[in-house]
Scaffold this motif. Structure first.
Motif, PDB file in Angstrom:
ATOM      1  N   ILE A   1      24.846 -26.289  15.989  1.00 43.05           N
ATOM      2  CA  ILE A   1      23.531 -25.687  15.773  1.00 43.05           C
ATOM      3  C   ILE A   1      23.376 -25.211  14.336  1.00 43.05           C
TER       4      ILE A   1
ATOM      5  N   ASN B   1      20.594 -22.511  12.589  1.00 43.27           N
ATOM      6  CA  ASN B   1      19.246 -22.744  13.101  1.00 43.27           C
ATOM      7  C   ASN B   1      19.057 -21.990  14.415  1.00 43.27           C
ATOM      8  N   GLN B   2      18.535 -20.775  14.325  1.00 47.44           N
ATOM      9  CA  GLN B   2      18.324 -19.973  15.527  1.00 47.44           C
ATOM     10  C   GLN B   2      17.314 -20.617  16.467  1.00 47.44           C
ATOM     11  N   ALA B   3      16.293 -21.233  15.903  1.00 49.19           N
ATOM     12  CA  ALA B   3      15.258 -21.843  16.742  1.00 49.19           C
ATOM     13  C   ALA B   3      15.848 -22.948  17.608  1.00 49.19           C
ATOM     14  N   LEU B   4      16.700 -23.796  17.002  1.00 48.87           N
ATOM     15  CA  LEU B   4      17.341 -24.863  17.763  1.00 48.87           C
ATOM     16  C   LEU B   4      18.303 -24.285  18.797  1.00 48.87           C
ATOM     17  N   GLY B   5      19.051 -23.260  18.401  1.00 48.00           N
ATOM     18  CA  GLY B   5      20.004 -22.648  19.319  1.00 48.00           C
ATOM     19  C   GLY B   5      19.330 -22.038  20.534  1.00 48.00           C
TER      20      GLY B   5
ATOM     21  N   SER C   1      29.695 -25.208  19.479  1.00 44.71           N
ATOM     22  CA  SER C   1      28.242 -25.171  19.630  1.00 44.71           C
ATOM     23  C   SER C   1      27.585 -24.565  18.401  1.00 44.71           C
TER      24      SER C   1
ATOM     25  N   ALA D   1      16.409 -22.838  21.795  1.00 46.07           N
ATOM     26  CA  ALA D   1      15.841 -23.895  22.627  1.00 46.07           C
ATOM     27  C   ALA D   1      16.912 -24.570  23.474  1.00 46.07           C
ATOM     28  N   ILE D   2      18.071 -24.849  22.887  1.00 43.92           N
ATOM     29  CA  ILE D   2      19.147 -25.507  23.629  1.00 43.92           C
ATOM     30  C   ILE D   2      19.653 -24.612  24.754  1.00 43.92           C
TER      31      ILE D   2
ATOM     32  N   TRP E   1      11.507 -18.420  24.173  1.00 40.67           N
ATOM     33  CA  TRP E   1      11.894 -18.903  22.840  1.00 40.67           C
ATOM     34  C   TRP E   1      11.272 -18.030  21.756  1.00 40.67           C
TER      35      TRP E   1
END
Length: 485
Positions: free
Chosen positions: A372, A375-379, A368, A381-382, A479
């Protein structure tokens, strides 16, 4: 497909054909396919997919958890004996919390026997009025404030969870009809206030969620990763996610469901109205208030909601709130009311134990993290969206924590999130969907009260409105919390 054996009823056969058999087929395909092709499917992924599918198909959550745990253990190469041992070894943690729920259930039933909630409903009805005078906006806002306050107290001060809704709401439906109040707004107020209170305030059910479940799992999973979380961190971490829930509640009340909605002005014949009026003399009233205060003091003093609820139950029993020979009946009724939650929490701990025993949590985290990247923002959100999906499946945020923690804690730390952000991510991901799941006690409780006259649909008027307003805001604010804490 051939007919099922005659030992099954038509309803059982329909259930097996449309719900259980497709999931068994999916499991067999995934498991058998991995053996035939040599392509390994991560045991944790397989377990969670099967568990969520079973829950979404309304298979009992306990059966879904055990079945998915066994399948995951076998997929990881564990023997059946080793899988069952891993399941059993982790049941103790969940059973401790489950016993607390059972005692709270007994205390809630004892309080209901006192007639205090019926008395409160009668007082509210009398003060607001039921005639033509009860049509002003000030009455509407007063009623919503009362329901919001009752929701908060039911979680943190008088820990009866949703037991107050079927008692307090039905006598007030006549007033709501005359005010042309949209009951979807009321459902959102109940759901958002209940969720916010136990997610933020560390007393009552908040003590169970924040201290006994969230912090315990964070520290257990994070022990080998250098993560240490203290009790004061949980309310701070959950503040922004809770503000998202409250923002959704205000949107529901002031925007989405602000317009009047007409209901049939019929006399409500709620079950409470059919019961013989409860006589609550001064001595019993004082004893009930004393039981509530002592229960709260014991909970804070000994950091144990179990002890507080037990002492409150004993005081109500000695005060003559119910007959001495009815003690077993009262306790058994409370046990039945909370048994499902207690069992789910206990088995969920075993499920998490099997996931850890497979040894495939870390490979999943590594995969995972590679997907990802940095990218903390993507992580974030997921993780939040996956948590929402899981909790919607079986409708219980308390049981979601031990399922998510073995994956979310290492992944959060691998992405560089701070301890506070890790608490916010896990707490919010586990709580998402609790208000809005068809199987959630919160939405079921709201429907039980608001549908007393048959004019409130569970899915259209409780589940969908609470899902939209409680969860969308929480996802956004959680988030933001993950990226700023």
């Amino acid at each position: 497909m051939t007919d099922l054996p005659l030992s099954f009823s038509d309803g059982d056969g329909e259930f097996l054909r449309k719900r259980v058999l497709p999931v068994l087929a999916l499991s067999a395909i995934l498991y058998g396919g991995s053996l035939a092709t040599g392509l390994h499917i991560n045991a944790v992924v397989l377990s969670i997919i099967v568990m969520m599918t079973l829950c979404l198909l309304r298979v009992p959550v306990a059966i879904a958890l055990v079945s998915a745990a066994v399948l995951g253990g076998l997929q990881a190469g564990l023997s059946m004996t080793e899988t069952i041992a891993a399941l059993n070894d982790s049941l103790l943690i969940g059973s401790q919390v489950g016993m607390t729920y059972i005692m709270i259930g007994a205390f809630a039933v004892a309080l209901a026997r006192s007639g205090l909630l019926e008395l409160l409903a009668a007082k509210i009805s009398g003060r607001l009025g039921t005639g033509e005078a009860a049509t002003g906006k000030n009455i509407k806002w007063t009623l919503l404030l009362i329901l919001c306050a009752a929701s908060v107290m039911s979680q943190n001060l008088i820990p009866v969870h949703i037991a107050f809704i079927p008692v307090l709401i039905p006598p007030l439906l006549g007033i709501m009809n005359r005010l042309r109040m949209d009951r979807r707004a009321v459902a959102c107020v109940l759901a958002c206030a209940i969720s916010s209170s136990y997610l933020l305030l560390p007393t009552g059910f908040g003590a169970i969620f924040l201290n006994d479940i969230l912090l315990t799992n964070l520290n257990q999973v994070g022990a080998d990763l250098g993560l240490v979380v203290t009790a004061d961190m949980a309310p701070r971490a959950m503040f922004l996610p809770v503000m998202g829930i409250l923002a959704g509640m205000f949107v529901a009340v002031f925007i989405t469901y602000r317009k009047p909605r007409d209901y049939r002005l019929i006399e409500n014949k709620a079950p409470v109205a059919d019961m013989a009026p409860v006589v609550l003399n001064l001595t019993q009233l004082l004893a009930t208030i004393a039981a509530l205060l002592v229960a709260l003091i014991c909970q804070i003093r000994f950091d144990s909601l179990l002890i507080g609820a037990m002492v409150g139950f004993v005081i109500l029993s000695f005060a003559g709130i119910f007959r001495w020979r009815d003690q077993d009946d009262v306790f058994t009724e409370g046990l039945r009311m909370m048994a499902q939650v207690a069992v789910i929490i206990t088995i969920a701990s075993g499920f998490a134990g099997v996931l850890s025993a497979t040894g495939e949590v870390q490979p999943l985290v590594a995969a995972s993290a590679a997907f990802i990247g940095d990218n903390q923002a993507l992580g974030a959100a997921i993780m939040l969206l996956v948590g929402l999906f899981i909790t919607i499946g079986f409708g219980d945020s308390f049981a979601s924590v031990p399922i998510l923690a073995p994956v979310y804690v290492p992944l959060s730390l691998a992405l560089g999130f701070s301890p506070l952000a890790t608490v916010a991510l896990l707490g919010a991901a586990a709580a998402l969907g609790d208000a809005g799941s068809p199987a959630s006690t919160i939405t079921l409780g709201a429907t039980a009260g608001l549908n007393a006259d048959g004019q409130h649909d569970h899915i259209k008027d409780s589940v969908i409105p609470t899902f939209i307003h409680a969860n969308f805001g929480m996802v956004l604010f959680a988030w933001i919390a993950a990226l700023t804490l």
